[in-house]
Design a protein around this motif. Sequence first.
Motif, PDB file in Angstrom:
ATOM      1  N   PRO A 136       0.824  -1.215   0.000  1.00  0.00           N
ATOM      2  CA  PRO A 136       0.000   0.000   0.000  1.00  0.00           C
ATOM      3  C   PRO A 136       0.857   1.263   0.000  1.00  0.00           C
ATOM      4  N   ASN A 137       0.380   2.337  -0.597  1.00  0.00           N
ATOM      5  CA  ASN A 137       1.044   3.637  -0.425  1.00  0.00           C
ATOM      6  C   ASN A 137       0.035   4.773  -0.616  1.00  0.00           C
ATOM      7  N   LYS A 138       0.495   6.003  -0.365  1.00  0.00           N
ATOM      8  CA  LYS A 138      -0.429   7.146  -0.310  1.00  0.00           C
ATOM      9  C   LYS A 138      -0.793   7.694  -1.694  1.00  0.00           C
ATOM     10  N   MET A 139      -0.269   7.080  -2.742  1.00  0.00           N
ATOM     11  CA  MET A 139      -0.641   7.486  -4.095  1.00  0.00           C
ATOM     12  C   MET A 139      -1.887   6.730  -4.566  1.00  0.00           C
ATOM     13  N   ILE A 140      -2.154   5.626  -3.897  1.00  0.00           N
ATOM     14  CA  ILE A 140      -3.120   4.683  -4.481  1.00  0.00           C
ATOM     15  C   ILE A 140      -4.562   5.168  -4.354  1.00  0.00           C
ATOM     16  N   ASN A 141      -5.209   5.245  -5.514  1.00  0.00           N
ATOM     17  CA  ASN A 141      -6.577   5.717  -5.654  1.00  0.00           C
ATOM     18  C   ASN A 141      -7.535   4.545  -5.366  1.00  0.00           C
ATOM     19  N   ALA A 161     -15.250  -7.483 -15.515  1.00  0.00           N
ATOM     20  CA  ALA A 161     -15.361  -6.405 -16.515  1.00  0.00           C
ATOM     21  C   ALA A 161     -15.522  -5.069 -15.785  1.00  0.00           C
ATOM     22  N   PHE A 162     -14.555  -4.182 -15.976  1.00  0.00           N
ATOM     23  CA  PHE A 162     -14.564  -2.885 -15.291  1.00  0.00           C
ATOM     24  C   PHE A 162     -14.279  -1.755 -16.275  1.00  0.00           C
ATOM     25  N   VAL A 163     -14.796  -0.588 -15.943  1.00  0.00           N
ATOM     26  CA  VAL A 163     -14.380   0.668 -16.575  1.00  0.00           C
ATOM     27  C   VAL A 163     -13.349   1.274 -15.627  1.00  0.00           C
ATOM     28  N   LEU A 164     -12.154   1.559 -16.131  1.00  0.00           N
ATOM     29  CA  LEU A 164     -11.102   2.104 -15.255  1.00  0.00           C
ATOM     30  C   LEU A 164     -10.425   3.299 -15.918  1.00  0.00           C
ATOM     31  N   PRO A 165      -9.809   4.168 -15.136  1.00  0.00           N
ATOM     32  CA  PRO A 165      -9.093   5.299 -15.754  1.00  0.00           C
ATOM     33  C   PRO A 165      -7.877   4.806 -16.543  1.00  0.00           C
ATOM     34  N   THR A 166      -7.500   5.553 -17.560  1.00  0.00           N
ATOM     35  CA  THR A 166      -6.322   5.151 -18.368  1.00  0.00           C
ATOM     36  C   THR A 166      -5.050   5.126 -17.522  1.00  0.00           C
ATOM     37  N   ASP A 167      -5.105   5.727 -16.344  1.00  0.00           N
ATOM     38  CA  ASP A 167      -3.975   5.643 -15.412  1.00  0.00           C
ATOM     39  C   ASP A 167      -3.541   4.185 -15.213  1.00  0.00           C
ATOM     40  N   LEU A 168      -4.489   3.291 -15.321  1.00  0.00           N
ATOM     41  CA  LEU A 168      -4.176   1.865 -15.188  1.00  0.00           C
ATOM     42  C   LEU A 168      -2.969   1.487 -16.049  1.00  0.00           C
ATOM     43  N   LEU A 169      -2.912   2.073 -17.249  1.00  0.00           N
ATOM     44  CA  LEU A 169      -1.862   1.682 -18.201  1.00  0.00           C
ATOM     45  C   LEU A 169      -0.588   2.486 -18.009  1.00  0.00           C
ATOM     46  N   GLN A 170      -0.677   3.596 -17.279  1.00  0.00           N
ATOM     47  CA  GLN A 170       0.422   4.560 -17.302  1.00  0.00           C
ATOM     48  C   GLN A 170       1.154   4.765 -15.988  1.00  0.00           C
ATOM     49  N   VAL A 171       0.402   4.875 -14.896  1.00  0.00           N
ATOM     50  CA  VAL A 171       1.045   5.399 -13.690  1.00  0.00           C
ATOM     51  C   VAL A 171       1.851   4.330 -12.952  1.00  0.00           C
ATOM     52  N   SER A 172       2.910   4.779 -12.289  1.00  0.00           N
ATOM     53  CA  SER A 172       3.778   3.790 -11.645  1.00  0.00           C
ATOM     54  C   SER A 172       3.103   3.164 -10.426  1.00  0.00           C
ATOM     55  N   TYR A 173       2.189   3.924  -9.757  1.00  0.00           N
ATOM     56  CA  TYR A 173       1.556   3.303  -8.588  1.00  0.00           C
ATOM     57  C   TYR A 173       0.623   2.158  -8.977  1.00  0.00           C
ATOM     58  N   ALA A 174       0.313   2.041 -10.286  1.00  0.00           N
ATOM     59  CA  ALA A 174      -0.537   0.917 -10.725  1.00  0.00           C
ATOM     60  C   ALA A 174       0.285  -0.238 -11.312  1.00  0.00           C
ATOM     61  N   LYS A 175       1.613  -0.141 -11.179  1.00  0.00           N
ATOM     62  CA  LYS A 175       2.463  -1.184 -11.772  1.00  0.00           C
ATOM     63  C   LYS A 175       2.168  -2.566 -11.160  1.00  0.00           C
ATOM     64  N   GLU A 176       2.071  -2.585  -9.832  1.00  0.00           N
ATOM     65  CA  GLU A 176       1.779  -3.860  -9.171  1.00  0.00           C
ATOM     66  C   GLU A 176       0.393  -4.376  -9.563  1.00  0.00           C
TER      67      GLU A 176
END
Length: 220
Positions: A136-141, A161-176
């Motif tokens: 966990p960290n303080k960036m996580i939405n 099946a989900f609708v998610l922000p494109t951040d899923l593909l880009q941001v480092s906090y979503a890498k895991e």
Amino acid sequence: MKVKSKQTEEKLNGVFYTPFEIIDFLTSWITDKQQIFNVLEPSAGDGRFVKQIVELADKANVTAVEIDSLECEKIKAIDNTKVINDDFYNFYENIKDIVIKYDAVIGNPPYIRYQFLSEEQRNYQSDILRRNGMKPNKMINSWVAFTVASIELLSLSGKFAFVLPTDLLQVSYAKELRKFIFKELKEVTIICFNNIVFSGIQQDVVLIFGIKRDMESKKH
Ligand SMILES: C[S@@+](CC[C@H](N)C(=O)[O-])C[C@H]1O[C@@H](n2cnc3c(N)ncnc32)[C@H](O)[C@@H]1O
């Protein structure tokens, strides 16, 4: 840093309802080819995913969780649906150790920044991530924790099946999270858009859907 009082109520609660074209597309995929009996919508809003699921799959029973009691009143009118007016973080904490698994999880979770979550939600969010092998960290939405918990609550070969922000593909906090998704799901499809899908907010989204791996496909 954004100040909480300056955020609109809608933005703070992540309230942006999914356009009906996307509802039709994702519910058709969920109900195609295999019978589904037990479906979870973790943040159901006015119940638009729920309504379409019960129309397409006559044997489906949907559990619809929604924090907003006024929205829950709208969902109550839908057949074969159990409405739970609760915080999904709390719902998850109550059922995580019971062997309840869903054949399908569908939705568009709230996109709420860590700083706007309550202390209790932050703790539950950390619990969801740790239980599933993430830090966990303080960036996580909130959408990250909703995704992880929803995949955890899926039965083997269940559909996600989900609708998610494109951040899923880009941001480092979503890498895991990206790793987790491909470890847990097979036949993953991600659909991107050229245009903004949600009128009124500048939020690019993707559609992501896949099937939970069974033991056999986890070995490969
Ligand atoms: C992006 S909207 C999507 C609603 C619906 N799933 C749809 O696709 O139209 C997110 C919903 O999450 C609800 N919500 C926000 N925080 C929540 C929480 N902690 N637990 C359950 N629902 C929550 C909001 O009230 C809102 O209805």
